[in-house]
Scaffold this active site. Structure first.
Site: not given
Ligand code: NAD
Length: 511
Positions: A165-166, A191, A247, A266, A300, A399
């Site tokens: 989760a983010p 996580k 990404a 997502e 998002c 974004e």
């Molecule tokens: P992020 O992609 O940097 O991180 C998201 C999660 O992934 C975190 O828990 C992070 O620790 C984990 N992560 C990072 N690198 C990883 C890897 N190599 N392997 C596995 N896990 C890894 O995103 P963020 O900055 O935490 O959140 C913002 C992003 O989330 C924005 O792009 C937003 O649009 C998106 N978001 C999407 C939705 C949706 O429903 N589509 C909802 C909320 C947020």
């Protein structure tokens, strides 16, 4: 960026509450074993909230083992038993609403009025919805489709789900991941983002206190690189559900695909906000300010690209800027604060970078600065409106994930819809018009998982949330989420009781 001192403990005493550690494995809080400490920081003040040892791969292994051990019992519970447990969970969450609201506000910088009126009630409602939905898992009816057999379909849980989760809505993301998974009979290791573990841990404690067996829900608070990748690649994890940036989603997809896992993604968004020239301008202006600034723009589905038909364009820019200037930026714990800081100083600096670069090619109509005075130590950024950027410019394509709305004009309806679709993303969009035919055309032709008409942002437990295009695939919330968290088995009974069946002749002998 850190400042000396600790955040005011009466906002939420995190260090006391998580003294045992910030991992939740097999029904108890334990410390991580990675050897690395992370400090959660209050973005409103820069002060420390909680220092904890991050999860290492051994902690992920322990959490997956606990989830695996709990799976047969939980999968074997009746839908009614799982439903009762989730109803109890909804009650525990509601009883602890203020605790959740304060912890979420503290770790994210969200205004308390947002966590009290949106994040927490939404989460309680989600738990109540999945308590009901657990008893309504439906499939195709049984039938004699071949003539000689009875066929029916079983919807079965998948096993251990690994979810990531983010940080933007940590509580709601935990709920969206955990609730459909466990309602369908799976067990889970979640996580959260390492910046924001508090409310996922409180949620897991509520799960235990609701009488749900140990190991059904586990939390590993660690980095993406170490804990996240290990969870996604784990051989005992049957499914990966990821919410985060596009990404990182690509990287997660690579690892999950290599281990042949079911995948639910997502990802990011860049929602268009399409205003036709017959729209109620006042409604569109209010919608644009609320839709772009919710959660300080770290949403998002937030309105990020407003396309306004030429006759309304200048008035829309002027009135949106004026309304943005009335938004009260400040201390998230003050009851009258509208807009809190961004989640971190790093995120604030990233947003400021986008706006600073835009000054070279567009018009920053309002905002574009960090507030001074009492707010100078926090990760604050003023509501910002950018006009006259080109469609191919960075602020229109990328974004930004901050309180920044970009406005562009369009002429024909065809052009407006084409511009709205001119993005790799497809999570959400809105269309503003008083003409039902125009609005209905927009809902058909805009490529996004959700299209609002004359509103932007509301979500509801009964309806699905999920993306098109590079915003991912699969659905959170609603009964549609069960399509992600169940697998379908065809069961076929022979009805003839004949040894030499007619179809055998295609393999041996004659009729
Ligand atoms: P992020 O992609 O940097 O991180 C998201 C999660 O992934 C975190 O828990 C992070 O620790 C984990 N992560 C990072 N690198 C990883 C890897 N190599 N392997 C596995 N896990 C890894 O995103 P963020 O900055 O935490 O959140 C913002 C992003 O989330 C924005 O792009 C937003 O649009 C998106 N978001 C999407 C939705 C949706 O429903 N589509 C909802 C909320 C947020």
């Amino acid at each position: 960026m850190h400042y000396p001192g600790t955040a005011t403990p009466d906002r939420f005493p995190a260090q006391d509450r998580f003294a045992a550690g910030a991992q939740y494995i097999a029904g108890r809080l334990v410390a991580g074993t990675s050897g690395h400490v992370h400090t959660v920081v209050d973005p409103a003040t820069g002060k420390d909230v909680l220092s904890y040892e991050l999860a290492g791969t051994a902690d992920v292994d322990a959490a997956v083992a606990a989830a695996r051990a709990a799976f047969p019992g939980w999968a074997g519970a009746t839908p009614g038993e799982r439903s009762d447990a989730l109803h109890r969970l909804a009650g525990v969450l509601a009883d602890r609403a203020e605790d959740f609201a304060r912890a979420e506000s503290l770790q994210c910088g969200k205004p308390l009025k947002l966590t009290r009126e949106f994040d927490v009630p939404g989460t309680v409602d989600n738990a109540a919805f999945f308590a009901g939905a657990a008893r309504h898992l439906q499939g195709q009816s049984a039938g004699e489709y071949s003539g000689d057999h009875t066929s029916y379909v079983r919807r079965e849980p998948i096993g251990v789900v690994g979810s990531i989760a983010p940080w933007n809505y940590p509580l709601q993301m935990a709920a969206w991941k955990i609730l459909p998974a466990v309602a369908a009979g799976n067990t889970i290791v979640l996580k959260p983002a390492e910046l924001t573990p508090l409310t996922s841990l409180l949620f897991a404690q509520a799960v235990t206190d609701a009488g749900i067996p140990d190991g059904v829900v586990n939390i590993v608070s660690g980095t993406g690189r170490e804990a996240g990748e290990h969870l996604v690649g784990h051989p005992d994890v049957a499914m990966t559900s990821f919410t985060g940036s596009t990404a990182v989603g690509r990287r997660v997809a690579e690892i999950a695909t290599a281990t042949v896992k079911r995948l639910h993604l997502e990802l990011g968004g860049k929602a268009p906000f399409l205003v036709f020239d017959d729209a109620d301008l006042e409604a569109a202006v209010h919608g644009a300010v609320a839709g772009s600034l919710i959660n300080t723009g770290q949403d998002c589905t937030a309105a990020t690209r407003a396309y306004v038909q030429r006759p309304l364009y200048e008035a829309f820019v002027e009135r949106t800027a004026a309304l943005m200037e009335t938004v009260r930026v400040g201390d998230p714990s003050a009851p009258d604060t509208d807009l809190g800081p961004l989640v971190s100083h790093a995120q604030r600096d990233r947003v400021a970078g986008f706006v600073d670069r835009a000054r070279g090619y567009a018009r920053v109509v309002t905002g574009g600065a960090t507030p001074l005075g009492d707010l100078a130590n926090g990760a604050y950024y003023l509501p910002t409106l950018i006009a006259d950027a080109a469609q191919d410019s960075e602020v229109v394509r990328s974004e930004i994930f901050g309180p920044v709305l970009v406005v562009l004009p369009f002429d024909s309806d065809d052009e407006g819809i084409a511009l709205a679709n001119d993005t790799p993303y497809g999570l959400a969009a809105s269309a503003w018009s008083r003409d039902v035919y125009r609005a209905n055309r927009a809902t058909r032709e805009i490529q996004a998982g959700c299209v609002w008409v004359n509103d932007h942002i509301p979500i509801i437990s009964e309806m699905p949330h999920g993306g098109y295009k590079s915003s991912g695939f699969g659905k959170d919330m609603s009964a549609y989420s069960f399509d992600e968290y169940t697998q379908v088995k065809h069961v076929m009974f022979d009805n003839t009781a004949v040894a030499a069946k007619d179809w055998h002749r295609t393999v041996f002998g004659d009729r």
